[in-house]
Every structure is written in structure tokens, then in C-alpha cells.
Design a protein around this motif. Structure first.
Motif, PDB file in Angstrom:
ATOM      1  N   GLY A  31       7.971 -14.413 -72.122  1.00 37.63           N
ATOM      2  CA  GLY A  31       7.864 -15.740 -71.538  1.00 37.63           C
ATOM      3  C   GLY A  31       7.482 -15.670 -70.076  1.00 37.63           C
ATOM      4  O   GLY A  31       7.145 -14.612 -69.535  1.00 37.63           O
ATOM      5  N   SER A  32       7.533 -16.811 -69.422  1.00 32.01           N
ATOM      6  CA  SER A  32       7.154 -16.870 -68.006  1.00 32.01           C
ATOM      7  C   SER A  32       7.916 -17.980 -67.317  1.00 32.01           C
ATOM      8  O   SER A  32       8.579 -18.806 -67.953  1.00 32.01           O
ATOM      9  N   GLY A  33       7.816 -17.974 -66.009  1.00 30.07           N
ATOM     10  CA  GLY A  33       8.455 -19.007 -65.207  1.00 30.07           C
ATOM     11  C   GLY A  33       9.961 -19.013 -65.371  1.00 30.07           C
ATOM     12  O   GLY A  33      10.616 -17.970 -65.441  1.00 30.07           O
ATOM     13  N   ALA A  34      10.539 -20.221 -65.479  1.00 31.75           N
ATOM     14  CA  ALA A  34      11.992 -20.362 -65.578  1.00 31.75           C
ATOM     15  C   ALA A  34      12.532 -19.802 -66.888  1.00 31.75           C
ATOM     16  O   ALA A  34      13.721 -19.503 -67.005  1.00 31.75           O
ATOM     17  N   ARG A  35      11.676 -19.656 -67.894  1.00 29.92           N
ATOM     18  CA  ARG A  35      12.099 -19.159 -69.201  1.00 29.92           C
ATOM     19  C   ARG A  35      11.838 -17.659 -69.374  1.00 29.92           C
ATOM     20  O   ARG A  35      11.965 -17.132 -70.479  1.00 29.92           O
ATOM     21  N   ALA A  36      11.465 -16.982 -68.336  1.00 35.60           N
ATOM     22  CA  ALA A  36      11.180 -15.551 -68.426  1.00 35.60           C
ATOM     23  C   ALA A  36      12.452 -14.779 -68.779  1.00 35.60           C
ATOM     24  O   ALA A  36      13.508 -14.992 -68.178  1.00 35.60           O
ATOM     25  N   VAL A  37      12.343 -13.895 -69.756  1.00 38.99           N
ATOM     26  CA  VAL A  37      13.481 -13.091 -70.211  1.00 38.99           C
ATOM     27  C   VAL A  37      13.151 -11.612 -70.007  1.00 38.99           C
ATOM     28  O   VAL A  37      12.254 -11.084 -70.665  1.00 38.99           O
ATOM     29  N   PRO A  38      13.858 -10.924 -69.092  1.00 40.21           N
ATOM     30  CA  PRO A  38      13.572  -9.496 -68.862  1.00 40.21           C
ATOM     31  C   PRO A  38      14.233  -8.640 -69.933  1.00 40.21           C
ATOM     32  O   PRO A  38      15.452  -8.502 -69.975  1.00 40.21           O
ATOM     33  N   ALA A  39      13.423  -8.035 -70.804  1.00 38.58           N
ATOM     34  CA  ALA A  39      13.960  -7.209 -71.886  1.00 38.58           C
ATOM     35  C   ALA A  39      14.072  -5.740 -71.482  1.00 38.58           C
ATOM     36  O   ALA A  39      14.966  -5.029 -71.944  1.00 38.58           O
ATOM     37  N   VAL A  40      13.147  -5.268 -70.652  1.00 37.75           N
ATOM     38  CA  VAL A  40      13.164  -3.892 -70.145  1.00 37.75           C
ATOM     39  C   VAL A  40      13.006  -3.960 -68.641  1.00 37.75           C
ATOM     40  O   VAL A  40      12.100  -4.628 -68.139  1.00 37.75           O
ATOM     41  N   ARG A  41      13.889  -3.260 -67.902  1.00 37.53           N
ATOM     42  CA  ARG A  41      13.953  -3.442 -66.452  1.00 37.53           C
ATOM     43  C   ARG A  41      13.866  -2.097 -65.725  1.00 37.53           C
ATOM     44  O   ARG A  41      14.853  -1.449 -65.468  1.00 37.53           O
ATOM     45  N   GLY A  42      12.647  -1.667 -65.454  1.00 40.15           N
ATOM     46  CA  GLY A  42      12.454  -0.481 -64.641  1.00 40.15           C
ATOM     47  C   GLY A  42      12.822   0.822 -65.316  1.00 40.15           C
ATOM     48  O   GLY A  42      13.476   1.672 -64.710  1.00 40.15           O
ATOM     49  N   VAL A  43      12.384   1.004 -66.556  1.00 37.13           N
ATOM     50  CA  VAL A  43      12.712   2.227 -67.303  1.00 37.13           C
ATOM     51  C   VAL A  43      11.678   3.315 -67.043  1.00 37.13           C
ATOM     52  O   VAL A  43      10.477   3.067 -67.057  1.00 37.13           O
ATOM     53  N   ASP A  44      12.172   4.532 -66.812  1.00 36.57           N
ATOM     54  CA  ASP A  44      11.341   5.729 -66.707  1.00 36.57           C
ATOM     55  C   ASP A  44      11.753   6.696 -67.810  1.00 36.57           C
ATOM     56  O   ASP A  44      12.944   6.945 -68.013  1.00 36.57           O
ATOM     57  N   LEU A  45      10.776   7.216 -68.525  1.00 31.85           N
ATOM     58  CA  LEU A  45      11.016   8.216 -69.566  1.00 31.85           C
ATOM     59  C   LEU A  45       9.963   9.301 -69.452  1.00 31.85           C
ATOM     60  O   LEU A  45       8.843   9.049 -69.020  1.00 31.85           O
ATOM     61  N   SER A  46      10.314  10.495 -69.863  1.00 26.07           N
ATOM     62  CA  SER A  46       9.341  11.580 -69.913  1.00 26.07           C
ATOM     63  C   SER A  46       9.677  12.467 -71.098  1.00 26.07           C
ATOM     64  O   SER A  46      10.843  12.801 -71.328  1.00 26.07           O
ATOM     65  N   GLY A  82       4.018  -1.525 -64.867  1.00 24.20           N
ATOM     66  CA  GLY A  82       4.387  -0.120 -64.782  1.00 24.20           C
ATOM     67  C   GLY A  82       3.284   0.728 -65.377  1.00 24.20           C
ATOM     68  O   GLY A  82       2.114   0.318 -65.427  1.00 24.20           O
ATOM     69  N   GLU A  83       3.640   1.913 -65.855  1.00 25.24           N
ATOM     70  CA  GLU A  83       2.667   2.819 -66.457  1.00 25.24           C
ATOM     71  C   GLU A  83       3.258   3.434 -67.720  1.00 25.24           C
ATOM     72  O   GLU A  83       4.440   3.761 -67.763  1.00 25.24           O
ATOM     73  N   ILE A  84       2.401   3.593 -68.735  1.00 25.13           N
ATOM     74  CA  ILE A  84       2.748   4.339 -69.942  1.00 25.13           C
ATOM     75  C   ILE A  84       1.650   5.370 -70.143  1.00 25.13           C
ATOM     76  O   ILE A  84       0.567   5.051 -70.638  1.00 25.13           O
ATOM     77  N   LEU A  85       1.918   6.591 -69.698  1.00 28.89           N
ATOM     78  CA  LEU A  85       0.916   7.649 -69.743  1.00 28.89           C
ATOM     79  C   LEU A  85       1.105   8.479 -71.004  1.00 28.89           C
ATOM     80  O   LEU A  85       2.126   9.130 -71.190  1.00 28.89           O
ATOM     81  N   LEU A  86       0.117   8.450 -71.875  1.00 23.24           N
ATOM     82  CA  LEU A  86       0.119   9.243 -73.095  1.00 23.24           C
ATOM     83  C   LEU A  86      -1.004  10.260 -72.981  1.00 23.24           C
ATOM     84  O   LEU A  86      -2.179   9.900 -72.982  1.00 23.24           O
ATOM     85  N   GLY A  87      -0.625  11.519 -72.829  1.00 22.45           N
ATOM     86  CA  GLY A  87      -1.627  12.550 -72.590  1.00 22.45           C
ATOM     87  C   GLY A  87      -2.389  12.319 -71.302  1.00 22.45           C
ATOM     88  O   GLY A  87      -3.562  12.693 -71.186  1.00 22.45           O
ATOM     89  N   GLY A  88      -1.746  11.672 -70.319  1.00 21.03           N
ATOM     90  CA  GLY A  88      -2.371  11.425 -69.021  1.00 21.03           C
ATOM     91  C   GLY A  88      -3.111  10.111 -68.924  1.00 21.03           C
ATOM     92  O   GLY A  88      -3.515   9.700 -67.836  1.00 21.03           O
ATOM     93  N   GLU A  89      -3.321   9.406 -70.043  1.00 26.43           N
ATOM     94  CA  GLU A  89      -4.030   8.127 -70.038  1.00 26.43           C
ATOM     95  C   GLU A  89      -3.020   6.981 -70.060  1.00 26.43           C
ATOM     96  O   GLU A  89      -2.042   7.034 -70.805  1.00 26.43           O
ATOM     97  N   ASP A  90      -3.285   5.955 -69.279  1.00 27.48           N
ATOM     98  CA  ASP A  90      -2.379   4.812 -69.201  1.00 27.48           C
ATOM     99  C   ASP A  90      -2.675   3.846 -70.348  1.00 27.48           C
ATOM    100  O   ASP A  90      -3.734   3.215 -70.398  1.00 27.48           O
ATOM    101  N   VAL A  91      -1.732   3.718 -71.262  1.00 28.64           N
ATOM    102  CA  VAL A  91      -1.893   2.841 -72.413  1.00 28.64           C
ATOM    103  C   VAL A  91      -2.084   1.391 -71.974  1.00 28.64           C
ATOM    104  O   VAL A  91      -2.819   0.619 -72.607  1.00 28.64           O
ATOM    105  N   LEU A  92      -1.440   0.995 -70.882  1.00 30.68           N
ATOM    106  CA  LEU A  92      -1.484  -0.392 -70.445  1.00 30.68           C
ATOM    107  C   LEU A  92      -2.844  -0.814 -69.916  1.00 30.68           C
ATOM    108  O   LEU A  92      -3.137  -2.012 -69.832  1.00 30.68           O
ATOM    109  N   THR A  93      -3.684   0.143 -69.548  1.00 34.76           N
ATOM    110  CA  THR A  93      -5.007  -0.193 -69.021  1.00 34.76           C
ATOM    111  C   THR A  93      -6.134   0.241 -69.948  1.00 34.76           C
ATOM    112  O   THR A  93      -7.303   0.083 -69.611  1.00 34.76           O
ATOM    113  N   MET A  94      -5.811   0.775 -71.111  1.00 35.26           N
ATOM    114  CA  MET A  94      -6.847   1.213 -72.051  1.00 35.26           C
ATOM    115  C   MET A  94      -7.643   0.022 -72.583  1.00 35.26           C
ATOM    116  O   MET A  94      -7.101  -1.052 -72.814  1.00 35.26           O
TER     117      MET A  94
END
Length: 344
Positions: A31-46, A82-94
Motif C-alpha cells: 500500500g501507500s500513504g496513510a495505509r502503507a504497511v511495512p512488512a519487511v524493515r531493513g533486512v540484510d541476508l547473505s 534496497g538491493e537483492i543481489l543474485l550472482g552479483g545482479e540486482d533482481v530489483l533492477t533487472m
């Protein structure tokens, strides 16, 4: 947790493995605005190549959101940063063409509830063959042979390729899902609660099958579950998630048997242990439920349920601090102990 608090399925000393998957400061909001619901908040994984990382937590903590975010399978209403790097490539910008290829050859997902994931009006052999035909440009004969090989790998006879999903048992359908995930030789398998709907005996068989296949084919595994015992038995390292953040991580057996965060301790204590009569007769639960993501409490999100919360827990959120060798927890007591040790 803050950016830079990396959760790693680390290689053995001197192994020198490179990270196959890196998630950096991932935020997912519905969602967005006043109804935005944060489901994941600053997670780092490797996760290093050939290693196994478990992700644990109650329903509503954000585990499945992370699984879907890894391959951009979330609905259009979800916003990711954020970034999701799979084999060095960012899934979010593919671009979509590249993402379409990566979804099978780079990484694949085994969802919970195979009956909901399989197409009820197509034979299972055709469903397993589809990604092989599309992504590997195989001939029909080659795809049929590959389907037979995959079914054999997961312990099903090749003749079952002509069956429809409803003609298979729950365990057999889950084996079909695993065969599909292996169809294009991925580097990473994400298993999201792969045994939830199965009985205990079939669950054990499926877990052993997954463990055997990832070991034989040198595949990295991210397994998601609410069951710490399952993850401790299957994975190298374990991360515990609560209210959209990682609150503890470390060697799987250490987190399961000697958790430092009160939430990790509660999850571990909720399951009776074989040979421990006390835990079998009186397993300890955790009162209450995870907070509504749209109305998170101040400070540490776990403090309203924490049996050992301090006044400071309601005021200041905690970051991962050293709790032992390769072990960290986001708890004020762990932070205080780590600070005291540094001053010595």
C-alpha cells in the motif's frame, strides 16, 4: 536492525566461498500513504554458494514476503527498496526478460501447499517440462527424458508423469514441486514451508530429500519455516525474524539450543524435545501474537510480549550485537554484555 547488520550462511574457515545471494537493507511495504504497511524493515541476508540458511518466525513476521521479493513475485501494491543481489545482479533492477530467465535457471521456489501451486487440469509431466522447453529450448523428446530423470531423483516412477495432481498424495505432490524447482538446474532453491501440510513421517522424508538433493547438486538453500527444530536439523545457519526484522542469527544448532534473544528462546521452547520428558509434558508457548505491521509498538517490537523486558526496551529499538562466535542477537541484554566485554 540497521543496514550493514548482515546475516550470513558463512563458509567453513578457509573455504573462501563467495556470496550467491545478498540482500541489502531490504524494505517491503504494502500500500501507500496513510495505509502503507511495512512488512519487511531493513533486512540484510547473505548466503554463500552451496550453503543452507534457515529463516524462522511466526506467521506474519515477513518470511514469505522475503521469499517472494527475492524473485519479484510480490503484487503490484508492494513497494521494495534496497538491493537483492543474485550472482552479483540486482533482481530489483533487472529487465523483465532477464528476470524471467533468472526465475528458473538462477533461483526457483518450492511453495507450501503444492495443490495450490500445481495446475489441476494439466498432467504433472507437462508442468515439469514447461520450464525446460521454455528456458532450455529443449526438444519435446529431451524434455520428456529430463522429466523422467527428475521424477526419479525425487523418488517417483517416470510413469507418474501422466498423472494429474489430484491423483497424487500430498507427499507425492510436494515431490513434484521439488522436481519442478530443479528442472533448470538453479543455483538457489527457496523452500517456503515445504512440509507444512504433510504428516510427520512424510515431512521427514521430504526434508531428507531436499537435504540430499542440495548436497548432491551443490545448490544453495534458503528454507523458511516456523519450526526451529526442522531448520536446525537441515540448515547450516539460522536467522530468526520478528515484526519484519532479523532479531537473532548464528549457527543453526546454537540458535536452536542456546538462543540469546527472548523470542528465539520462546520459539525453541515451544517444541517438545525427544528424550526430554519435561518439555514433552509441558511445552512452553508464547502468549499473544506478533504485532500488526501497520501499528508497530515503539522501541523493540517484541517488548510487549517479552517476559524479561526492561523499561528501555519500549524506548529504543535494538540492533544485532555479538552474542558469541558467529552468533548475534538484537536484545538490550546482549548489547550490554557485548559493550562490557569490549571495555575490558
Amino acid at each position: 536492525m540497521r543496514a550493514g547488520d548482515r546475516v550470513c550462511a558463512q563458509p567453513e574457515a578457509g573455504g573462501g566461498s563467495l556470496s550467491l545471494l545478498e540482500v541489502k537493507n531490504l524494505h517491503v511495504t504494502y500500500g501507500s500513504g496513510a495505509r502503507a504497511v511495512p512488512a519487511v524493515r531493513g533486512v540484510d541476508l547473505s548466503l554463500e554458494a552451496g550453503r543452507k540458511l534457515g529463516l524462522a518466525g511466526e506467521s506474519g513476521c515477513g518470511k514469505s514476503t522475503i521469499a517472494l521479493a527475492l524473485l519479484r513475485l510480490l503484487p503490484a501494491s508492494a513497494r521494495m527498496t534496497g538491493e537483492i543481489l543474485l550472482g552479483g545482479e540486482d533482481v530489483l533492477t533487472m529487465k523483465w526478460g532477464r528476470l524471467r530467465a533468472v526465475r528458473w535457471a538462477g533461483a526457483s521456489i518450492v511453495f507450501q501447499g503444492a495443490m495450490h501451486s500445481l495446475n489441476a487440469v494439466h498432467r504433472i509431466g507437462d508442468q515439469i517440462a514447461e520450464p525446460i522447453l521454455l528456458h532450455q529450448k529443449a526438444t519435446s523428446a529431451a524434455a520428456k527424458q529430463r522429466v523422467a530423470e527428475l521424477l526419479h531423483q525425487v523418488g517417483l516412477p517416470a510413469a507418474r508423469a501422466d498423472a494429474y495432481p489430484h491423483e497424487l498424495s500430498g507427499g507425492q505432490r510436494q515431490r513434484v514441486m521439488i522436481a519442478m524447482s530443479l528442472a533448470c538446474d538453479p543455483q538457489l532453491i527457496v523452500a517456503d514451508e515445504p512440509t507444512t501440510a504433510l504428516d510427520v513421517m512424510i515431512q521427514a522424508q521430504i526434508l531428507r530429500l531436499i537435504e540430499q538433493l542440495v548436497a548432491e547438486q551443490d545448490i544453495s538453500l534458503l528454507m523458511i519455516s516456523h519450526d526451529l527444530a526442522v531448520l536446525a536439523d537441515t540448515c547450516d545457519r539460522l536467522a530468526v525474524m520478528y515484526a519484519g526484522r532479523i532479531v537473532e542469527e548464528g549457527p543453526a544448532r546454537t540458535v536452536y539450543g542456546a538462543a540469546e534473544h527472548p523470542y528465539g528462546q520462546a520459539l525453541s521452547a515451544a517444541f517438545p524435545r525427544i528424550g526430554d520428558a519435561a518439555s514433552r509434558r509441558a511445552p512452553r508457548g508464547l502468549p499473544g501474537d506478533p504485532p500488526d505491521p501497520s501499528a508497530l509498538p515503539g522501541g523493540c517490537a517484541f517488548h510487549p510480549r517479552c517476559p524479561v523486558a526492561l523499561d528501555a526496551c519500549a524506548e529504543v529499538d535494538q540492533v544485532l550485537a555479538t552474542a558469541g562466535v558467529g552468533h548475534r542477537a538484537a536484545c538490550v541484554r546482549v548489547s550490554a554484555a557485548a559493550g562490557a566485554e569490549q571495555r575490558l
